[in-house]
Scaffold this motif. Structure first.
Motif, PDB file in Angstrom:
ATOM      1  N   ASP A  89      32.203  54.674  51.644  1.00  0.00           N
ATOM      2  CA  ASP A  89      33.407  53.912  51.947  1.00  0.00           C
ATOM      3  C   ASP A  89      34.233  53.640  50.692  1.00  0.00           C
ATOM      4  O   ASP A  89      35.199  52.909  50.731  1.00  0.00           O
ATOM      5  CB  ASP A  89      32.986  52.587  52.568  1.00  0.00           C
ATOM      6  CG  ASP A  89      33.823  52.281  53.795  1.00  0.00           C
ATOM      7  OD1 ASP A  89      33.562  51.271  54.410  1.00  0.00           O
ATOM      8  OD2 ASP A  89      34.738  53.038  54.120  1.00  0.00           O
ATOM      9  N   SER A  90      33.795  54.196  49.591  1.00  0.00           N
ATOM     10  CA  SER A  90      34.385  53.772  48.326  1.00  0.00           C
ATOM     11  C   SER A  90      35.737  54.427  48.096  1.00  0.00           C
ATOM     12  O   SER A  90      36.072  55.452  48.663  1.00  0.00           O
ATOM     13  CB  SER A  90      33.451  54.127  47.182  1.00  0.00           C
ATOM     14  OG  SER A  90      33.350  55.522  47.106  1.00  0.00           O
ATOM     15  N   PHE A  91      36.523  53.794  47.252  1.00  0.00           N
ATOM     16  CA  PHE A  91      37.798  54.378  46.836  1.00  0.00           C
ATOM     17  C   PHE A  91      37.546  55.114  45.544  1.00  0.00           C
ATOM     18  O   PHE A  91      36.710  54.697  44.756  1.00  0.00           O
ATOM     19  CB  PHE A  91      38.811  53.273  46.553  1.00  0.00           C
ATOM     20  CG  PHE A  91      38.932  52.292  47.654  1.00  0.00           C
ATOM     21  CD1 PHE A  91      38.754  50.949  47.404  1.00  0.00           C
ATOM     22  CD2 PHE A  91      39.206  52.706  48.942  1.00  0.00           C
ATOM     23  CE1 PHE A  91      38.871  50.033  48.412  1.00  0.00           C
ATOM     24  CE2 PHE A  91      39.320  51.789  49.952  1.00  0.00           C
ATOM     25  CZ  PHE A  91      39.151  50.444  49.689  1.00  0.00           C
ATOM     26  N   GLU A  92      38.276  56.167  45.353  1.00  0.00           N
ATOM     27  CA  GLU A  92      38.096  56.798  44.055  1.00  0.00           C
ATOM     28  C   GLU A  92      39.279  56.451  43.171  1.00  0.00           C
ATOM     29  O   GLU A  92      40.243  55.865  43.623  1.00  0.00           O
ATOM     30  CB  GLU A  92      37.936  58.309  44.190  1.00  0.00           C
ATOM     31  CG  GLU A  92      39.167  59.048  44.637  1.00  0.00           C
ATOM     32  CD  GLU A  92      39.207  59.183  46.132  1.00  0.00           C
ATOM     33  OE1 GLU A  92      39.628  60.220  46.607  1.00  0.00           O
ATOM     34  OE2 GLU A  92      38.846  58.272  46.842  1.00  0.00           O
ATOM     35  N   LYS A 141      31.262  57.126  61.633  1.00  0.00           N
ATOM     36  CA  LYS A 141      31.568  55.840  62.254  1.00  0.00           C
ATOM     37  C   LYS A 141      30.836  55.663  63.579  1.00  0.00           C
ATOM     38  O   LYS A 141      30.953  54.626  64.214  1.00  0.00           O
ATOM     39  CB  LYS A 141      33.074  55.722  62.502  1.00  0.00           C
ATOM     40  CG  LYS A 141      33.915  55.820  61.263  1.00  0.00           C
ATOM     41  CD  LYS A 141      33.841  54.552  60.432  1.00  0.00           C
ATOM     42  CE  LYS A 141      34.794  54.596  59.270  1.00  0.00           C
ATOM     43  NZ  LYS A 141      34.492  53.591  58.262  1.00  0.00           N
ATOM     44  N   ARG A 155      39.145  53.368  55.460  1.00  0.00           N
ATOM     45  CA  ARG A 155      39.066  52.150  56.269  1.00  0.00           C
ATOM     46  C   ARG A 155      39.416  52.411  57.726  1.00  0.00           C
ATOM     47  O   ARG A 155      39.317  51.523  58.552  1.00  0.00           O
ATOM     48  CB  ARG A 155      40.012  51.090  55.710  1.00  0.00           C
ATOM     49  CG  ARG A 155      39.707  50.664  54.298  1.00  0.00           C
ATOM     50  CD  ARG A 155      38.316  50.134  54.204  1.00  0.00           C
ATOM     51  NE  ARG A 155      38.164  49.269  53.034  1.00  0.00           N
ATOM     52  CZ  ARG A 155      36.994  48.920  52.545  1.00  0.00           C
ATOM     53  NH1 ARG A 155      35.887  49.390  53.075  1.00  0.00           N
ATOM     54  NH2 ARG A 155      36.921  48.122  51.518  1.00  0.00           N
ATOM     55  N   ASP A 189      45.730  58.304  49.381  1.00  0.00           N
ATOM     56  CA  ASP A 189      44.703  57.876  50.313  1.00  0.00           C
ATOM     57  C   ASP A 189      45.198  56.805  51.268  1.00  0.00           C
ATOM     58  O   ASP A 189      44.443  56.303  52.064  1.00  0.00           O
ATOM     59  CB  ASP A 189      43.505  57.313  49.541  1.00  0.00           C
ATOM     60  CG  ASP A 189      42.637  58.428  49.023  1.00  0.00           C
ATOM     61  OD1 ASP A 189      42.677  59.502  49.634  1.00  0.00           O
ATOM     62  OD2 ASP A 189      41.945  58.227  48.022  1.00  0.00           O
ATOM     63  N   GLU A 236      33.884  49.100  45.057  1.00  0.00           N
ATOM     64  CA  GLU A 236      34.832  50.041  44.490  1.00  0.00           C
ATOM     65  C   GLU A 236      34.319  50.514  43.141  1.00  0.00           C
ATOM     66  O   GLU A 236      33.799  49.738  42.361  1.00  0.00           O
ATOM     67  CB  GLU A 236      36.184  49.360  44.301  1.00  0.00           C
ATOM     68  CG  GLU A 236      36.761  48.924  45.607  1.00  0.00           C
ATOM     69  CD  GLU A 236      37.501  47.613  45.474  1.00  0.00           C
ATOM     70  OE1 GLU A 236      38.037  47.356  44.386  1.00  0.00           O
ATOM     71  OE2 GLU A 236      37.520  46.867  46.444  1.00  0.00           O
ATOM     72  N   SER A 237      34.495  51.795  42.883  1.00  0.00           N
ATOM     73  CA  SER A 237      34.102  52.263  41.562  1.00  0.00           C
ATOM     74  C   SER A 237      35.168  51.824  40.580  1.00  0.00           C
ATOM     75  O   SER A 237      36.347  51.760  40.895  1.00  0.00           O
ATOM     76  CB  SER A 237      33.958  53.775  41.562  1.00  0.00           C
ATOM     77  OG  SER A 237      35.154  54.340  42.034  1.00  0.00           O
ATOM     78  N   ARG A 245      43.839  52.295  54.146  1.00  0.00           N
ATOM     79  CA  ARG A 245      43.378  53.488  53.453  1.00  0.00           C
ATOM     80  C   ARG A 245      42.558  54.351  54.393  1.00  0.00           C
ATOM     81  O   ARG A 245      41.972  53.866  55.351  1.00  0.00           O
ATOM     82  CB  ARG A 245      42.529  53.098  52.251  1.00  0.00           C
ATOM     83  CG  ARG A 245      43.302  52.334  51.198  1.00  0.00           C
ATOM     84  CD  ARG A 245      42.383  51.895  50.112  1.00  0.00           C
ATOM     85  NE  ARG A 245      41.763  53.023  49.446  1.00  0.00           N
ATOM     86  CZ  ARG A 245      42.328  53.654  48.412  1.00  0.00           C
ATOM     87  NH1 ARG A 245      43.485  53.262  47.962  1.00  0.00           N
ATOM     88  NH2 ARG A 245      41.721  54.663  47.858  1.00  0.00           N
ATOM     89  N   GLN A 278      44.278  48.426  45.403  1.00  0.00           N
ATOM     90  CA  GLN A 278      44.092  49.648  46.206  1.00  0.00           C
ATOM     91  C   GLN A 278      45.089  49.744  47.368  1.00  0.00           C
ATOM     92  O   GLN A 278      45.236  50.780  47.974  1.00  0.00           O
ATOM     93  CB  GLN A 278      42.654  49.754  46.716  1.00  0.00           C
ATOM     94  CG  GLN A 278      42.223  48.679  47.669  1.00  0.00           C
ATOM     95  CD  GLN A 278      41.631  47.477  46.958  1.00  0.00           C
ATOM     96  OE1 GLN A 278      42.094  47.080  45.904  1.00  0.00           O
ATOM     97  NE2 GLN A 278      40.617  46.865  47.543  1.00  0.00           N
ATOM     98  N   TYR A 279      45.767  48.635  47.673  1.00  0.00           N
ATOM     99  CA  TYR A 279      46.764  48.679  48.746  1.00  0.00           C
ATOM    100  C   TYR A 279      48.152  48.421  48.182  1.00  0.00           C
ATOM    101  O   TYR A 279      48.672  47.326  48.296  1.00  0.00           O
ATOM    102  CB  TYR A 279      46.472  47.602  49.789  1.00  0.00           C
ATOM    103  CG  TYR A 279      45.157  47.772  50.500  1.00  0.00           C
ATOM    104  CD1 TYR A 279      45.019  48.729  51.490  1.00  0.00           C
ATOM    105  CD2 TYR A 279      44.072  46.965  50.197  1.00  0.00           C
ATOM    106  CE1 TYR A 279      43.815  48.882  52.154  1.00  0.00           C
ATOM    107  CE2 TYR A 279      42.867  47.122  50.855  1.00  0.00           C
ATOM    108  CZ  TYR A 279      42.741  48.083  51.824  1.00  0.00           C
ATOM    109  OH  TYR A 279      41.565  48.239  52.480  1.00  0.00           O
TER     110      TYR A 279
END
Lengths: 167, 494
Positions: free
Chosen positions: A164-167, A108, B437, B417, B164-165, B434, B348-349
């Motif tokens: 920055d991705s979510f898994e 960051k 973030r 997460d 996002e994957s 998350r 995701q939240y």
């Protein structure tokens, strides 16, 4: 892979105590001078009484604050300041009564700079500024060689691509 | 519309829109100077009239000149604006920089089948947004389409880090398909009108009206007679009061309908679209994967009614001169409904249910902290108005209750997460974000907290301005867990 956070251990230079004492003396001194001047003017032109009372209170507070921040505080700040830099995080920890521990991810970090005012220059010290999009942080008083090394180290660590991705 | 076009002027309705805007903004000046003080031709009011006329002439002249001189040019990749009357300015905004688009359609726009369009870029300076005061609907749609096409093509390349994957997320509709998730009903509007207490708005209005009329017709004497009359016939007040409440309820309902009526929340794969308002229609859209966090606010009043306001925290969402914060999903939604909607819009939240309370002993810690507001108020009152010292007592009770509420309502959860904290006394704020973030964290402990074995956690999210969240007095153990949790964030090295 689990990352274990290392408790910060690196300290800042003890020379900073004297510098803080000097700068705080100058700061508080100039406030006292200003209040004194106002008080003199108030006496001379006979301003309102509540103005004088307020001034006396302010002067009292300034004197108390001066005692604290010239004689007591610098020692404690220097003694309790710790920082740590590794390839993933920068940690800053300081304070005796109020302990603050900040953790900033390398990814960051947007910039890192070194600063040197006249007092620091005389002592051969640098302060290191670290900036993110959110905020900026300062490590005060690092010896010159160490500061410059740290700056380029952080700069090279910070040049990582953030995932920055979510898994 | 073809991909590029000549530089052109705004539709002539620009003049009407801007003139109306000017009239609306100077409504009170006109009312005061030219209606209430119609025949005053001396003193400062006279001068004020002159100044106003000069300013009006200047503004109207400026509107005409602006229309004459301002042009815009749209091509396939950017918009070029030529502005300025004395100082010429040319601005070019590339479409791929545009983060948010807002349209707003007033009734004048409606007459001419026009709309206004605001494009926001990510930067924070004053050049950050472009506003088209009037634009043909087709033109606005065409521009929006170009931008959306641009960002769609852009997404896999430049925003892969934010994308996002797809693996664990539910399948979303295709980019082109917009799905409606929420549409406000009459019941929603009623609820909104009641919760916002807009039906009480009539009383200040009545009061100001009374004083305004009083100035001209000196109602004082009549009013005194009326008061005396009513004092003798107290029962008469009840129907009067009921009528006043009824009228104001209707007014409140109408105002709420104009503001929140026809509220729609839609989404496609990339974006969430919010449309609201009757008469003046506002639209707002935000990129789904740019949402940094979710904030759920519940003032006491809303908590009683079981209603929440969900806000989307994003560095891109900026409200531009709008009376309503645009990052709000819908300010008056049933709690359950809101949570379900969140689950669909931003899976995701998710809102956690199994939250942990603060340790029991922290109630004493909260009550022990110095009461600064009370102390300052008490000292000030003691000096200046000792007879009003009781106000300090009221403040003390309020802060006492607020702290008790804070202890009772504060909750936290750190799972997977995401982190969720709920804080606040009279108004509770739930914040969900998350790990990826979070910009940075801070764990702190004061001397008093150390005696109780608790700490404060703080973390920062990107937003405009930066959003700092904190929760006080969580157990020492959680402080360490929080640090450990944060440093497990994943970083891809290249």
């Amino acid at each position: 892979m689990e990352y274990i956070l290392k408790e910060p251990e690196r300290q800042i230079s003890t020379k900073i105590i004297k510098i803080w004492r000097t700068t705080n003396t100058i700061g508080h001194g100039s406030f006292l001078l200003g209040f004194g001047a106002l008080l003199a003017a108030s006496q001379f032109w006979e301003w309102y009484n509540w103005f004088n009372i307020t001034l006396y209170i302010l002067i009292g507070i300034t004197v108390l604050s001066a005692i604290f921040s010239i004689w007591i505080e610098p020692v404690f700040i220097q003694r309790t300041w710790r920082y740590e830099v590794d390839e993933k995080f920068i940690q800053l920890k300081h304070g005796r009564w109020n302990v603050e521990h900040k953790i900033i991810p390398m990814a960051k970090i947007e910039y890192v700079t070194t600063d040197q005012g006249p007092f620091l220059r005389k002592a051969g010290l640098y302060s290191l500024n670290i900036g993110t999009t959110a905020s900026s942080h300062k490590i005060p008083a690092i010896p010159e060689e160490e500061a410059l090394k740290l700056r380029s180290l952080i700069a090279s660590y910070a040049n990582v691509k953030e995932d920055d991705s979510f898994e | 519309m073809s991909n590029s076009q000549e530089a052109k002027r705004y539709h002539p309705a620009y003049l009407l829109v801007e003139l109306f805007e000017f009239l609306r903004n100077s409504f009170f000046f006109i009312l005061f100077l030219f209606i209430f003080n119609f025949d005053v031709t001396s003193g400062w009011i006279f001068w004020a009239k002159l100044v106003f006329l000069a300013a009006a002439a200047f503004t109207i002249g400026k509107i005409f000149l602006s229309w004459w001189l301002h042009t815009y040019e749209v091509d396939h990749a950017s918009i070029t604006l030529r502005e300025g009357i004395f100082v010429k300015k040319v601005r070019t905004i590339a479409f791929d920089r545009v983060q948010n688009k807002k349209t707003s359609t007033s009734f004048i726009h409606n007459w001419f089948k026009l709309t206004s369009l605001t494009l926001e870029t990510g930067t924070s300076n004053e050049e950050a947004s472009v506003r088209f005061p009037v634009l043909k609907r087709q033109e606005a749609d065409a521009i929006i389409e170009i931008i959306e096409k641009g960002t769609a093509a852009e997404t896999p390349v430049s925003e892969s880090e934010e994308e996002e994957s797809d693996g664990s997320l539910p399948i979303r509709p295709e980019k082109s398909a917009r799905v409606e998730y929420f549409r406000s009903t009459k019941k929603d509007i009623l609820r909104a009108a009641f919760t916002s207490l807009s039906f009480l708005a009539i009383f200040p209005i009545l009061l100001t009206l009374y004083f305004q009329i009083d100035e001209f017709f000196s109602l004082e004497d009549d009013a005194e007679n009326a008061v005396l009359y009513f004092a003798d016939h107290l029962w008469l007040l009840t129907p009067l009061f009921i009528v006043a409440i009824l009228i104001s309820s209707v007014i409140g309902y109408v105002i709420t309908t104009i503001r929140y009526g026809n509220y729609r929340i839609e989404a496609d794969r990339d974006r969430i679209y919010i449309t609201r308002g009757l008469g003046q229609v506002h639209t707002f859209s935000i990129q789904r994967n740019k949402v940094q966090a979710i904030q759920i606010e519940q003032p006491l009043m809303k908590r009683i009614w079981g209603i929440v306001e969900v806000k989307l925290i994003s560095a891109e969402a900026v409200s531009i001169g709008d009376e309503l914060a645009t990052n709000s999903l819908y300010p008056f939604m049933k709690t359950k409904e809101a949570y379900a909607l969140l689950g669909e819009l931003l899976p995701q939240y998710t809102v956690q249910d199994n939250l942990t309370r603060l340790p029991r002993n922290t109630i004493w810690l909260k009550l022990l902290r110095p009461y600064y507001v009370t102390i300052i108020a008490a000292v000030a009152l003691w000096f200046f108005r000792p007879s009003l010292l009781w106000i300090a007592a009221i403040l003390f009770v309020i802060s006492l209750v607020s702290r008790l509420f804070d202890y009772l309502f504060t909750r936290y959860a750190l799972e997977g997460d995401s982190i969720q904290i709920r804080t606040g006394g009279f108004t509770t704020t739930t914040f969900i974000t998350r790990r990826e973030r979070i910009q940075e964290i801070e764990v702190s402990q004061s001397k008093l907290q150390r005696a109780f074995g608790v700490r404060s956690l703080g973390f920062t999210n990107r937003a405009k301005p930066i959003h700092v969240s904190s929760i006080q007095d969580v157990p020492d153990g959680l402080g360490n867990k929080f640090k450990h949790w944060f440093v497990q964030r994943k970083v891809k090295f290249e």
